[in-house]
Design a protein around this motif. Structure first.
Motif, PDB file in Angstrom:
ATOM      1  N   GLU A  35      28.330  16.306  31.502  1.00  0.00           N
ATOM      2  CA  GLU A  35      27.385  15.835  32.526  1.00  0.00           C
ATOM      3  C   GLU A  35      27.449  14.327  32.700  1.00  0.00           C
ATOM      4  O   GLU A  35      26.599  13.728  33.351  1.00  0.00           O
ATOM      5  N   GLY A  36      28.455  13.656  32.044  1.00  0.00           N
ATOM      6  CA  GLY A  36      28.684  12.222  32.256  1.00  0.00           C
ATOM      7  C   GLY A  36      27.567  11.356  31.737  1.00  0.00           C
ATOM      8  O   GLY A  36      27.197  10.365  32.354  1.00  0.00           O
ATOM      9  N   ARG A  37      26.979  11.784  30.582  1.00  0.00           N
ATOM     10  CA  ARG A  37      25.863  11.004  30.045  1.00  0.00           C
ATOM     11  C   ARG A  37      26.318   9.983  28.997  1.00  0.00           C
ATOM     12  O   ARG A  37      25.529   9.509  28.208  1.00  0.00           O
ATOM     13  N   LEU A  38      27.617   9.658  28.954  1.00  0.00           N
ATOM     14  CA  LEU A  38      28.111   8.729  27.920  1.00  0.00           C
ATOM     15  C   LEU A  38      28.050   7.289  28.415  1.00  0.00           C
ATOM     16  O   LEU A  38      28.251   7.018  29.594  1.00  0.00           O
ATOM     17  N   ASN A  39      27.775   6.380  27.490  1.00  0.00           N
ATOM     18  CA  ASN A  39      27.825   4.958  27.868  1.00  0.00           C
ATOM     19  C   ASN A  39      29.255   4.445  27.702  1.00  0.00           C
ATOM     20  O   ASN A  39      30.150   5.161  27.250  1.00  0.00           O
ATOM     21  N   ASP A  40      29.483   3.179  28.023  1.00  0.00           N
ATOM     22  CA  ASP A  40      30.841   2.622  28.026  1.00  0.00           C
ATOM     23  C   ASP A  40      31.492   2.708  26.652  1.00  0.00           C
ATOM     24  O   ASP A  40      32.665   3.044  26.519  1.00  0.00           O
ATOM     25  N   ASP A  41      30.714   2.368  25.617  1.00  0.00           N
ATOM     26  CA  ASP A  41      31.259   2.383  24.258  1.00  0.00           C
ATOM     27  C   ASP A  41      31.685   3.786  23.866  1.00  0.00           C
ATOM     28  O   ASP A  41      32.721   3.987  23.235  1.00  0.00           O
ATOM     29  N   GLN A  42      30.899   4.752  24.261  1.00  0.00           N
ATOM     30  CA  GLN A  42      31.198   6.141  23.907  1.00  0.00           C
ATOM     31  C   GLN A  42      32.422   6.632  24.657  1.00  0.00           C
ATOM     32  O   GLN A  42      33.264   7.332  24.090  1.00  0.00           O
ATOM     33  N   ILE A  43      32.530   6.205  25.889  1.00  0.00           N
ATOM     34  CA  ILE A  43      33.706   6.594  26.690  1.00  0.00           C
ATOM     35  C   ILE A  43      34.962   6.009  26.038  1.00  0.00           C
ATOM     36  O   ILE A  43      35.955   6.692  25.844  1.00  0.00           O
ATOM     37  N   GLN A  44      34.839   4.748  25.606  1.00  0.00           N
ATOM     38  CA  GLN A  44      35.987   4.095  24.987  1.00  0.00           C
ATOM     39  C   GLN A  44      36.361   4.782  23.675  1.00  0.00           C
ATOM     40  O   GLN A  44      37.534   4.955  23.363  1.00  0.00           O
ATOM     41  N   ALA A  45      35.354   5.208  22.931  1.00  0.00           N
ATOM     42  CA  ALA A  45      35.597   5.853  21.644  1.00  0.00           C
ATOM     43  C   ALA A  45      36.295   7.201  21.804  1.00  0.00           C
ATOM     44  O   ALA A  45      36.977   7.671  20.898  1.00  0.00           O
ATOM     45  N   MET A  46      36.139   7.807  22.963  1.00  0.00           N
ATOM     46  CA  MET A  46      36.733   9.131  23.200  1.00  0.00           C
ATOM     47  C   MET A  46      38.083   9.051  23.877  1.00  0.00           C
ATOM     48  O   MET A  46      38.735  10.061  24.107  1.00  0.00           O
ATOM     49  N   TRP A  47      38.495   7.817  24.181  1.00  0.00           N
ATOM     50  CA  TRP A  47      39.647   7.610  25.051  1.00  0.00           C
ATOM     51  C   TRP A  47      40.844   8.474  24.676  1.00  0.00           C
ATOM     52  O   TRP A  47      41.370   8.391  23.568  1.00  0.00           O
ATOM     53  N   GLY A  48      41.201   9.361  25.581  1.00  0.00           N
ATOM     54  CA  GLY A  48      42.386  10.190  25.369  1.00  0.00           C
ATOM     55  C   GLY A  48      42.195  11.334  24.390  1.00  0.00           C
ATOM     56  O   GLY A  48      43.156  11.950  23.951  1.00  0.00           O
ATOM     57  N   MET A  49      40.966  11.568  23.948  1.00  0.00           N
ATOM     58  CA  MET A  49      40.735  12.616  22.947  1.00  0.00           C
ATOM     59  C   MET A  49      39.642  13.565  23.431  1.00  0.00           C
ATOM     60  O   MET A  49      38.806  13.192  24.235  1.00  0.00           O
ATOM     61  N   ARG A  50      39.690  14.768  22.862  1.00  0.00           N
ATOM     62  CA  ARG A  50      38.595  15.684  23.093  1.00  0.00           C
ATOM     63  C   ARG A  50      37.449  15.248  22.183  1.00  0.00           C
ATOM     64  O   ARG A  50      37.676  14.518  21.210  1.00  0.00           O
ATOM     65  N   LEU A  51      36.239  15.698  22.511  1.00  0.00           N
ATOM     66  CA  LEU A  51      35.069  15.228  21.744  1.00  0.00           C
ATOM     67  C   LEU A  51      35.216  15.501  20.247  1.00  0.00           C
ATOM     68  O   LEU A  51      35.039  14.618  19.416  1.00  0.00           O
ATOM     69  N   GLU A  52      35.576  16.712  19.926  1.00  0.00           N
ATOM     70  CA  GLU A  52      35.668  17.131  18.523  1.00  0.00           C
ATOM     71  C   GLU A  52      36.702  16.274  17.791  1.00  0.00           C
ATOM     72  O   GLU A  52      36.499  15.810  16.679  1.00  0.00           O
ATOM     73  N   GLU A  53      37.820  16.044  18.495  1.00  0.00           N
ATOM     74  CA  GLU A  53      38.918  15.238  17.954  1.00  0.00           C
ATOM     75  C   GLU A  53      38.443  13.804  17.714  1.00  0.00           C
ATOM     76  O   GLU A  53      38.650  13.218  16.653  1.00  0.00           O
ATOM     77  N   ALA A  54      37.770  13.270  18.729  1.00  0.00           N
ATOM     78  CA  ALA A  54      37.280  11.890  18.646  1.00  0.00           C
ATOM     79  C   ALA A  54      36.227  11.762  17.548  1.00  0.00           C
ATOM     80  O   ALA A  54      36.190  10.761  16.818  1.00  0.00           O
ATOM     81  N   GLN A  55      35.365  12.751  17.436  1.00  0.00           N
ATOM     82  CA  GLN A  55      34.295  12.677  16.434  1.00  0.00           C
ATOM     83  C   GLN A  55      34.855  12.751  15.018  1.00  0.00           C
ATOM     84  O   GLN A  55      34.260  12.218  14.086  1.00  0.00           O
ATOM     85  N   SER A  56      36.004  13.422  14.866  1.00  0.00           N
ATOM     86  CA  SER A  56      36.550  13.525  13.508  1.00  0.00           C
ATOM     87  C   SER A  56      37.696  12.542  13.276  1.00  0.00           C
ATOM     88  O   SER A  56      38.315  12.548  12.226  1.00  0.00           O
ATOM     89  N   SER A  57      37.974  11.688  14.268  1.00  0.00           N
ATOM     90  CA  SER A  57      39.078  10.735  14.046  1.00  0.00           C
ATOM     91  C   SER A  57      38.619   9.639  13.071  1.00  0.00           C
ATOM     92  O   SER A  57      37.487   9.168  13.108  1.00  0.00           O
ATOM     93  N   GLU A  58      39.520   9.305  12.218  1.00  0.00           N
ATOM     94  CA  GLU A  58      39.184   8.373  11.149  1.00  0.00           C
ATOM     95  C   GLU A  58      40.185   7.239  11.098  1.00  0.00           C
ATOM     96  O   GLU A  58      41.335   7.402  11.462  1.00  0.00           O
ATOM     97  N   HIS A  59      39.712   6.136  10.578  1.00  0.00           N
ATOM     98  CA  HIS A  59      40.620   5.021  10.325  1.00  0.00           C
ATOM     99  C   HIS A  59      40.540   4.696   8.841  1.00  0.00           C
ATOM    100  O   HIS A  59      39.478   4.418   8.307  1.00  0.00           O
TER     101      HIS A  59
END
Ligand SMILES: [Zn+2]
Ligand SMILES: [Zn+2]
Length: 482
Positions: free
Chosen positions: A411-435
């Protein structure tokens, strides 16, 4: 000759009418010349003597000739002249290269007696009260105290002879026309002050007479104390060196949280160590008291103006000293571990990451926040990768997406930072991506330090080095409770 020295002996006067020759003799300042002349006087060769003497003492020309023969003829010639009515009442000569002489002069002073101590260096070798005034002539004891306090005989001898009492006794002579026992008294004072070679006490364990000055000791003697100063002996020396090194390490640990922590950890596991650490800051005597049943001998003392007292410290079993010494060395070694942190060195420690995944243990996890715009979630893990070698791994994930659902994305409720954090990834993938990043590494750690302790040491090092400090810990069960 062995009669007691009468410290209360008081000459009737310093200013009696003297035979002319004796008076003139007292005006001759050179020590050797004076002795020769005195010998002439004593052997009755008064005629020869009076031709040698003038009211001015030895003439300037004669003095030059004598000095050119040997420096000892210089002795006393640089003393200040006696003033009118002033007589020399005592002198001490030393066999330094220039045969220095120090004297006490006295003169009548308005019904009393005025004294001054004089040397050949314009007073530079004197200290404290160099003048005195008394109604009656001083007693022998008073005179000697006044003289060798103003000109510190004992200190001069100690500087030249340390504890060689025979050498010290041969170095000086005292003379006085008024105090025949002055020389004997000075000698007694010196003997009383210097430790006699057989100074010592009995070993409480084997009963042998220990004499530290003579280096004659039983195997139990670990140290001796003299005038409050402690010195290690025999079996105590290795221990003393270890304690001293530990003391120095503790001193420098006061500037290092890491070393302080290590000492705290190692002491916490071992009450003997805790006491050693305390004692190392206080010194050897305190440390020796940790040896079970260590005992002091019954002690000995020397009398006299600058006397002292001492005792030996004996230990029943030198193996106990070795155990403590190795504890000291272990503590010193433990503080010497080397820690690298990724942030301080501006280098990556990734090269240290082993190819085989080590057994990581969670240290702590939670949120860090540098400022409003820099924050996130980090979990620290620790693993041992060899003897004394540890790594601290930091696993970061983007906390921006915490609590975000697929519905929010759709529903496009993400802010800019959240959009950037998901860049190129699915939500689940982005949420579990680690550095992952190795944050700290150390080698040379004491093998007694366990994961929990090393976790605290390395985590503190990371925080101190400007790394990410967890300010809001998770409830997860890590090794550290933050
Ligand atoms: Zn005066
Ligand atoms: Zn003994």
């Amino acid at each position: 000759m062995n009669k007691q020295i009468d410290l209360g002996y008081r000459p009737e006067t310093y200013f009696r009418p003297q035979k002319l020759e004796r008076y003139l003799l007292s005006k001759v300042k050179g020590a050797v010349v004076r002795k020769k002349l005195q010998a002439l006087f004593d052997s009755g060769r008064h005629a020869e003597l009076s031709t040698l003497l003038t009211v001015e003492g030895i003439s300037a020309a004669d003095r030059k000739v004598l000095e050119s023969l040997h420096p000892m003829f210089m002795g006393g010639n640089y003393l200040p002249d006696t003033e009118d009515g002033e007589v020399e009442i005592g002198r001490i000569s030393i066999k330094s290269t220039t045969y220095d002489v120090t004297c006490v002069y006295a003169r009548p002073d308005g019904g009393a007696i005025h004294y001054r101590v004089v040397d050949e260096y314009g007073g530079e070798t004197l200290q404290g009260a160099t003048e005195a005034r008394t109604a009656k002539p001083m007693t022998l004891g008073e005179f000697a105290d006044f003289f060798i306090t103003a000109w510190p005989l004992i200190a001069v001898l100690e500087m030249n002879f340390e504890d060689d009492v025979e050498g010290a006794l041969g170095f000086f002579s005292a003379d006085s026309d008024f105090y025949p026992d002055l020389d004997r008294l000075c000698r007694q004072r010196v003997r009383d002050h210097f430790p006699t070679p057989d100074a010592g006490d009995e070993c409480p364990f084997c009963g042998r007479f220990n004499s530290p000055p003579a280096d004659d000791l039983c195997e139990h003697a670990a140290a001796w104390v003299w005038d409050g100063q402690i010195e290690a002996l025999g079996t105590g020396q290795a221990f003393a060196a270890a304690i001293q090194e530990l003391g120095e390490t503790i001193g420098s640990a006061e500037h290092s949280t890491t070393a302080e922590l290590i000492l705290e950890k190692l002491a916490g596991q071992n009450p003997v160590r805790a006491r050693l650490i305390d004692a190392a800051s206080d010194g050897l005597e305190e440390a020796l008291s940790l040896v079970e049943n260590a005992q002091a001998g019954d002690g000995w003392s020397t009398k006299g103006m600058l006397g002292g007292s001492g005792y030996t410290v004996c230990v029943p079993d030198s193996a106990a000293l070795d155990v403590l010494a190795s504890e000291c060395r272990a503590l010193v070694r433990a503080c010497a571990l080397e820690i690298q942190t990724a942030d301080t060195r501006q280098v990556t420690l990734e090269a240290l990451r082993p190819s085989q995944r080590p057994d990581w243990q969670l240290v702590a996890s939670g949120f860090w926040e540098e400022d409003t715009y820099h924050s996130g979630h980090i979990a620290y893990y620790i693993a041992s990768i060899g003897p004394g070698k540890w790594l601290l791994d930091g696993v970061e994930r983007n906390a921006m997406l915490d609590g975000v659902t697929q519905e929010d994305v759709d529903e496009g409720r993400l802010n800019d930072d959240q959009i950037q954090a998901m860049w190129g990834m699915r939500l689940e993938e982005a949420q579990s991506s680690e550095h992952r990043q190795i944050c700290a590494a150390c080698s040379g750690a004491s093998e007694e330090l366990l994961a929990k302790e090393m976790a605290e040491i390395l985590y503190r090092a990371v925080c101190e080095g400007g790394g990410k400090e967890i300010t809001e810990p998770d409830d997860s069960a890590g090794l550290l409770e933050l």
